[in-house]
Design a protein around this motif. Structure first.
Motif, short mmCIF file in Angstrom:
data_model
loop_
_atom_site.label_atom_id
_atom_site.label_comp_id
_atom_site.label_asym_id
_atom_site.label_seq_id
_atom_site.Cartn_x
_atom_site.Cartn_y
_atom_site.Cartn_z
N VAL A 138 0.85 -1.18 0.00
CA VAL A 138 0.00 0.00 0.00
C VAL A 138 0.89 1.23 0.00
CG1 VAL A 138 -1.92 -1.17 1.12
CG2 VAL A 138 -0.23 0.01 2.52
N ILE A 139 0.34 2.33 -0.48
CA ILE A 139 1.12 3.54 -0.64
C ILE A 139 0.22 4.74 -0.43
CG2 ILE A 139 0.71 3.70 -3.14
CD1 ILE A 139 3.67 4.52 -3.44
N GLY A 140 0.79 5.86 -0.03
CA GLY A 140 0.00 7.08 0.03
C GLY A 140 0.10 7.82 1.34
N THR A 141 0.24 9.11 1.24
CA THR A 141 0.17 10.00 2.39
C THR A 141 -0.82 11.10 2.04
OG1 THR A 141 1.96 11.40 1.57
CG2 THR A 141 2.57 9.54 2.99
N LYS B 89 -6.19 8.77 1.81
CA LYS B 89 -5.89 8.65 0.38
C LYS B 89 -4.91 7.51 0.08
CE LYS B 89 -5.77 12.34 -2.13
NZ LYS B 89 -5.37 13.63 -2.74
N MET B 90 -4.89 6.50 0.93
CA MET B 90 -4.02 5.36 0.64
C MET B 90 -4.54 4.59 -0.56
SD MET B 90 -3.01 3.77 4.34
CE MET B 90 -2.05 4.70 5.50
N GLU B 91 -3.60 3.97 -1.30
CA GLU B 91 -3.94 3.18 -2.48
C GLU B 91 -3.12 1.89 -2.47
OE1 GLU B 91 -4.70 5.90 -6.21
OE2 GLU B 91 -2.93 6.62 -5.16
N ILE B 92 -3.45 1.00 -3.39
CA ILE B 92 -2.66 -0.20 -3.64
C ILE B 92 -1.50 0.20 -4.55
CG2 ILE B 92 -2.65 -2.50 -4.66
CD1 ILE B 92 -5.71 -2.55 -4.02
N ASP B 93 -0.30 -0.21 -4.19
CA ASP B 93 0.89 0.09 -4.98
C ASP B 93 0.95 -0.87 -6.17
OD1 ASP B 93 3.35 0.72 -5.99
OD2 ASP B 93 4.48 0.13 -4.22
N SER B 94 0.59 -0.37 -7.36
CA SER B 94 0.49 -1.23 -8.54
C SER B 94 1.81 -1.92 -8.86
CB SER B 94 0.05 -0.40 -9.75
OG SER B 94 -1.20 0.18 -9.53
#
Length: 204
Positions: free
Chosen positions: A136-139, A151-156
Motif C-alpha cells: 500500500v502507498i500514500g500520504t 488517500k491510501m492506495e494499492i501500490d500497482s
C-alpha cells in the motif's frame, strides 16, 4: 464487460467491502506525527493507554503511514476527539487532552475485505495478478477538497513481486474490469495479508 468506472486517480483509502465483520475502538496518542483520517489502514502501536472516555485501550502507530509493515489492524471507519465527539480527522500534532489526541473506530477483523484503488503509477495490476500480494502507498493532508478522507492506495508496481506484502488481491471491482493497462486506476477487493489478530494468509 464492466463499466470501467475508475478511469482517473481518485484515491479514497480502504473501505470495507461487504459486511463489516467487526469494529473496535483504539486510542491515538497525543501529537501524532501524521494526520489520522477515515480510510487509513493502521497498525498496532504496541501499548495500552488510559483514556478518559473509554478506559484502557490499545493504541495505533501514529508516527508514519504504514506500507508493508505488520502488524496491520484494519482500516479506520470513524474518528473522534479526546471527548469522544465525532470529528472529520485528527490533524498531525493534535494535542487532545495532553495524553491522547482522540480515538478511531477500526474495522479490525482478520478476514475483513476492503475496497481500494490502485495507483497505476508504474503499471496497472493485471487480472492474472489476482490472488497475489501487493503493498500500500500514500500520504495525505486531510482537507475539505478531499472530504477529509484518507488517500491510501494499492501500490500497482508491487503486485505479483513474490513478497509477503500488505494486502492480498482478491478481485477487481465488478464495474472496473478489465483491470489491465487500459485501466490503471481500477478498484480492487483485497484483504490484509499479515494481520495483528490472525495468521498470515498463505499464497503468493
Amino acid at each position: 464487460m464492466g463499466k470501467d468506472m475508475a478511469s482517473s486517480d481518485a484515491p479514497f483509502g480502504f473501505i470495507p467491502y461487504g459486511e463489516v465483520l467487526r469494529a473496535r475502538t483504539y486510542a491515538v496518542n497525543t501529537a501524532p506525527t501524521v494526520a489520522i483520517a477515515v480510510g487509513d489502514l493502521v497498525v498496532a502501536g504496541g501499548a495500552v493507554v488510559a483514556t478518559p472516555a473509554m478506559g484502557r485501550l490499545m493504541d495505533i502507530e501514529d508516527s508514519a503511514y504504514p506500507a508493508s509493515t505488520a502488524p496491520f489492524l484494519g482500516a479506520i471507519l470513524a474518528v473522534f476527539d479526546e471527548n469522544m465527539f465525532p470529528v472529520a480527522y485528527l490533524a498531525a500534532s493534535e494535542a487532545g487532552n495532553g495524553t491522547i489526541a482522540g480515538y478511531v473506530l477500526v474495522a479490525d477483523h482478520p478476514y475483513q475485505q476492503f475496497l481500494a484503488q490502485e495507483d497505476g503509477v508504474a503499471n496497472a495490476i493485471d487480472l492474472d495478478e489476482g490472488g497475489q500480494n501487493a503493498d500500500v502507498i500514500g500520504t495525505h493532508t486531510p482537507t475539505a477538497a478531499n472530504n477529509y478522507h484518507g488517500k491510501m492506495e494499492i501500490d500497482s508496481s508491487s503486485a505479483g513481486t513474490g513478497a509477503a506484502l500488505a494486502v492480498k488481491l482478491v478481485a477487481p471491482h465488478m464495474d472496473d474490469t478489465p483491470a489491465d493497462d487500459s485501466n490503471p486506476n481500477a478498484r480492487w477487493i483485497c484483504q490484509i495479508n499479515e494481520h495483528y489478530y490472525g495468521s498470515t494468509i498463505a499464497g503468493v
